[in-house]
Structure formats: C-alpha cells, structure tokens
Design an enzyme around this catalytic site. Structure first.
Site, PDB file in Angstrom:
ATOM      1  N   ASP A   1       0.831  -1.199   0.000  1.00 35.93           N
ATOM      2  CA  ASP A   1       0.000   0.000   0.000  1.00 35.93           C
ATOM      3  C   ASP A   1       0.871   1.257   0.000  1.00 35.93           C
ATOM      4  OD1 ASP A   1      -2.757   1.246   0.501  1.00 35.93           O
ATOM      5  OD2 ASP A   1      -1.602   2.042   2.185  1.00 35.93           O
TER       6      ASP A   1
ATOM      7  N   GLU B   1       1.491  -0.433  -4.959  1.00 40.25           N
ATOM      8  CA  GLU B   1       0.537   0.622  -5.305  1.00 40.25           C
ATOM      9  C   GLU B   1       1.301   1.936  -5.351  1.00 40.25           C
ATOM     10  OE1 GLU B   1      -3.521   2.719  -3.561  1.00 40.25           O
ATOM     11  OE2 GLU B   1      -1.806   2.328  -2.258  1.00 40.25           O
TER      12      GLU B   1
END
Length: 541
Positions: free
Chosen positions: A201, A270
């Site tokens: 993330d 990401e």
C-alpha cells in the site's frame, strides 16, 4: 507458468474482507467468510486472491491503520483462521497475496505510543517529528490526502508529527535503519506463514524529504485527481517532497532481497506519484526491486480509447524490464460499471467487454470483488457513511463507501442478500440484489458466467498471458491491438460505445474465436463490424 513466474499474466481477485461474507453475525465480513466462498472464487478462474487488511486496528481507516502487524483483528478472526485460509486456497491452486501498509501505522501502535512520550526514548526517532515554525504553525506546507495539513501537534513532545493520510495514521521515519529492519521483520512474519506475495500500500510514501522542503504550487489546469477528489486541496501541490524520494529505491531492493529468500513470492506496489507511470517503471526495473506495479491511471473518468491506449503505451515504452498490473476498479474508487457508463446505468454487454479488455492487456490483472457481477456504485446515504474521507468532503465527493458495500450472494427475502444475518456495516444496495450470485449462476448469459468463460479461455491463450502488445491506429470508439507470443499473433478489438462501429481489416484471418461468447464481431468484405460494446478476437498473419 514456472513457479517463480506465476504472477506474469495472473488474474488477481481483490477481496475486501469487511464486505465479502460475514459468518459470525456481527455484520462484518471475516476470514472464515472468505474460506466459505473459496470454491466460488475458484470458479472464477483467477490465479490469486489479494486480501485487503485484516490486521489488528482501531479501524479509523478500516484496517489501513495498523496497531499490530502480526495479529488478526478479532473482527476478522484469528491466526488459526488465516492458516486455514492459506491451506484451503493452496489446495485449490490459488495464491494468497496480502496487503502490507508500511509507510505508516495506527496512532495506537505501541511504537507510536512510545515515540510520542518524549524526545529521548528508544522509539523517539521512529516517526517523522518536527518543530513548529517560530509562530507555532506547521513545519511546512505539506497536505494530507484526506484533507488539511499533514501535520498534527503532539503536546507530550511539543512537536508536530507527519501524517500523509488520517491524523490517526502517523508516518514512520524510514531514514532510521532500525525502522526499516523492524518493518521488514514484520513482512517476514507473513512470509513464514506461507503467503505468496504482498500488495504494498502507498509504497512510494515510505520516505519523506529529510530537509522538509515546501511542495511547490500546482496551477489549476493541472490539478487532476488520481484516486482523490479534484476539489481536494491535496491536488493544489506538486508532491515533490512528501513522497517518492530517491532513498525509497534502496528500500525496494531490501524488500526484493527478502522475497528472494522465499522463492515464488511476489510484490505488487501501489504507486501514486506526480508521474506514476515513470515511478512504476523505476520501481520495477533491474530485476532487484518490485515484481509488479500498478497505479490509478486507469481508475479515472476518462474512458476514451485514446486515453487507454496512450496510458498503456506510455508504460510499455518506459517499463522495459518490469511487469505491469492493470485495474479498472478497486476499494478506493467508484466502480467501473458506473464510472464508465454514459448514463450511470449498468449495461451487461459493457461489463462483459470491460473485463475482457482488462484481461487482454499485457500484464497482470486486478479484479475487484463484484466486478465479475457487473456491480455498479452503491448509493449510500450520508447518515450511513463510514468513510472519513467521504464524510469530510460530502457532498462534492461521497468517499469510498459506494464501492465497499456487501457482496450480494442471494436475491431472496433475506434483507442482507446472503452477506450476513445481522445489519451490515454498510447497507446492501437494493440494485445489487438483482445482480446477486445466485441470480447470475442460473443465467447462462449473465455477466458472471461470461466472466468465468472468458477467464477459462484466457488461461489457454499464452499469447494473452505472456505476449507482447502493439496498438493499431483506430478512430473512437474502437480500441485495437495485437498480442504476440512465439509464432502466434492475436488481433483484439473492442468497441467502447453502445452503437455499431467498423474497422477495415489489414490482416489475413487464420482463425476467429467464435467459441468465445465475448466474440461478437463479424467480417464482411474485409470490414470488421462490431456491435455496441462488442469484442473481436482472431488469430492473424
């Protein structure tokens, strides 16, 4: 595919566990719920499951604020449930990828509770602390994605701490080698558990500019949102200093070195930077950093063939060594069935075409739960909102709750569509019940069964899984490209509009894939005609 290359061309199914299946009657999905639906996931023909965070958390950002990286939040179950999930998935030849949120923790993490106490404790330099300006204001002009300054005053230390996201998500100080080691130790805990990979993330947010330089202003015409509201002040700056720092490269190499000790494990980063495609290429270059990267570039409102082609070609030209991963939907953006609809209604033909298009691009694919059903964005009333992002920016931006509502399993008298026996944490959308799994299972022409058929067919098409891609010049609304692998060339054409469109053929057709329900084009006198939202696949010379 070789064990260490399984991720190339893989279809990854994202499960948002809060909304997948509740088994203990608290209105929140859990790990046992994923296990109970593992055969459904297997039926989709996917290669891996990416599970959004299930770690111990105060849930201010629904699991992306972690207070214990090595434990399961009781909402979702326990470590035994996770072990069972891995075993059940692996028995079905499904890989398990889990989220790792490395750039920040919860403000309830013990590291932060220690760090905030004073400037001399063992964890005092584990977070990004800074003195105020002489007038008491924030150290610089950095902004939080979720609104307002990215700095919060902490009276115990008499300093500000950095939070690129919520106030309750303080940023770790990766300039401290002890932090990097502790973070990697947490990652290895899950490798030892048997996970097959990590979705990392906001991975480009790990490092900040050590000099704390101000971000420069961005002119209004360039304030384009990528995963955040365009009226958010966050879009008013070039984010040159609060993320994507040069030092992050060495940390990507540390992650890869760790994964190399566990053959077959992979990393998917990401990435949201000022030039996400360039960062994706950089972070996946050299074979010593991330295996894959994905960004928000196809999670926008631009649905033109020109935009899709330009985005993919730009990355192809830059990413000469790494491997891309594409997505049209995820837990952070409006569902694609609504976002790319011309009138906000759900068109089954368009939904079928979009899944085929996504899975025909070069790279791996992330499919978000419910995308295989053609679910549209749910309408969540203000009083039912849970997302702090949406609550802050209502009504101009309604946040992320509309794509996070529960999966509809049954269209029957059960108010919660088979998701739970209790009131769910977000309401089930009434329109979603009509698209429930049991309804679509029984309909051979459903979006779900078309998805299954296409993914099963794709597995046997090495040219789509591993091949190169070359786009063909076409006028809107057609998007066309060749996929090439070894001695085979496949022509793929997609009609992005609801009316007929035609293309003059330049190739000799060897075989048209009429066995595929998605294949709806016809060729007459060297002219290909596609119906609205049609697809055409042919082996050509």
């Amino acid at each position: 595919m070789a064990q260490q290359q399984w991720y190339k061309g893989a279809v990854i199914y994202q499960v948002y566990p809060r909304s997948f299946q509740d088994t203990n009657g608290d209105g929140i999905g859990d790990l046992k719920g994923i296990i109970s639906r593992i055969d459904y996931i297997k039926s989709l023909g996917v290669d891996a499951i990416w599970i959004s965070p299930f770690f111990k958390s105060p849930m201010k950002d629904f699991g992306y604020d972690i207070s214990d990286y090595r434990d399961i939040d009781p909402l979702f179950g326990d470590l035994n449930d996770f072990d069972d999930l891995i075993a059940q998935a692996h028995q079905r030849d499904i890989k398990i990828i889990i989220d790792q949120v490395l750039s920040h923790t919860s403000d309830q993490h013990q590291w932060f509770l220690d760090s905030r106490e004073d400037k001399t404790n063992d964890k005092s330099d584990w977070y990004v602390w800074a003195d105020s300006k002489p007038d008491g204001t924030q150290p610089n002009n950095w902004l939080s994605i979720f609104g307002g300054p990215a700095w919060q005053w902490e009276p115990r230390r008499g300093q500000y701490y950095l939070h690129n996201f919520l106030t309750e998500q303080p940023d770790l100080n990766f300039h401290n080698p002890d932090v990097r080691k502790a973070v990697l130790d947490n990652v290895e805990f899950w490798l030892k558990k048997g996970v097959d990979g990590f979705r990392l993330d906001a991975i480009n947010f790990c490092y900040h500019d050590a000099q704390l330089r101000d971000n420069p202003a961005k002119p209004p015409e360039k304030r384009q949102g990528r995963g955040f509201s365009e009226d958010n002040p966050y879009a008013f700056q070039y984010h040159h200093y609060n993320n994507t720092q040069p030092e992050n490269i060495s940390f990507m190499q540390d992650i890869r070195a760790l994964l190399n000790k566990y053959p077959g494990t992979v990393s998917l980063g990401e990435i949201s930077s000022e030039d996400s495609l360039a960062t994706m290429a950089e972070y996946t270059s050299g074979g010593d950093k991330l295996h894959m990267g994905y960004s928000f570039e196809l999670l926008t409102n631009d649905y033109s063939s020109e935009y899709i082609r330009t985005t993919v070609e730009t990355l192809e030209n830059r990413m000469t060594e790494g491997w891309p991963c594409w997505a049209f939907s995820n837990h952070d953006v409006e569902r694609v069935a609504s976002r790319w609809s011309s009138d906000s209604s759900i068109n089954p033909a368009q939904c079928k075409m979009l899944s085929a298009l996504l899975a025909s691009l070069r790279g791996s694919v992330c499919m978000y739960q419910g995308e295989e059903l053609g679910l549209g964005e749910a309408n969540v009333a203000f009083e039912d909102l849970q997302d702090p992002y949406g609550i802050t920016f209502w009504p101009n931006f309604k946040g992320r709750d509309g794509c996070r509502t529960p999966m509809p399993w049954h269209n029957d008298n059960c108010e919660q569509a088979g998701f739970s026996h209790a009131k769910p944490w977000l309401p089930v959308d009434a329109n979603h019940k009509k698209q429930a799994v049991d309804e679509q299972d029984a309909n051979s022409d459903s979006i779900l069964n078309a998805f299954r058929e296409f993914m099963a067919w794709r597995k046997n098409q090495a040219v789509l899984v591993e091949g190169d891609i070359e786009f063909i010049d076409t006028a809107e609304p057609l998007l066309a490209f060749y996929r090439r692998f070894e001695n085979k060339t496949m022509l793929c054409v997609f009609n992005l509009a609801g009316s007929n469109a035609s293309l003059t053929m330049r190739n000799t057709i060897v075989n048209t894939h009429e066995e595929l329900a998605h294949h709806t084009g016809t060729v007459t006198d060297n002219t290909l005609t596609l119906p609205g939202f049609g697809c055409f696949y042919a082996d050509v010379n």
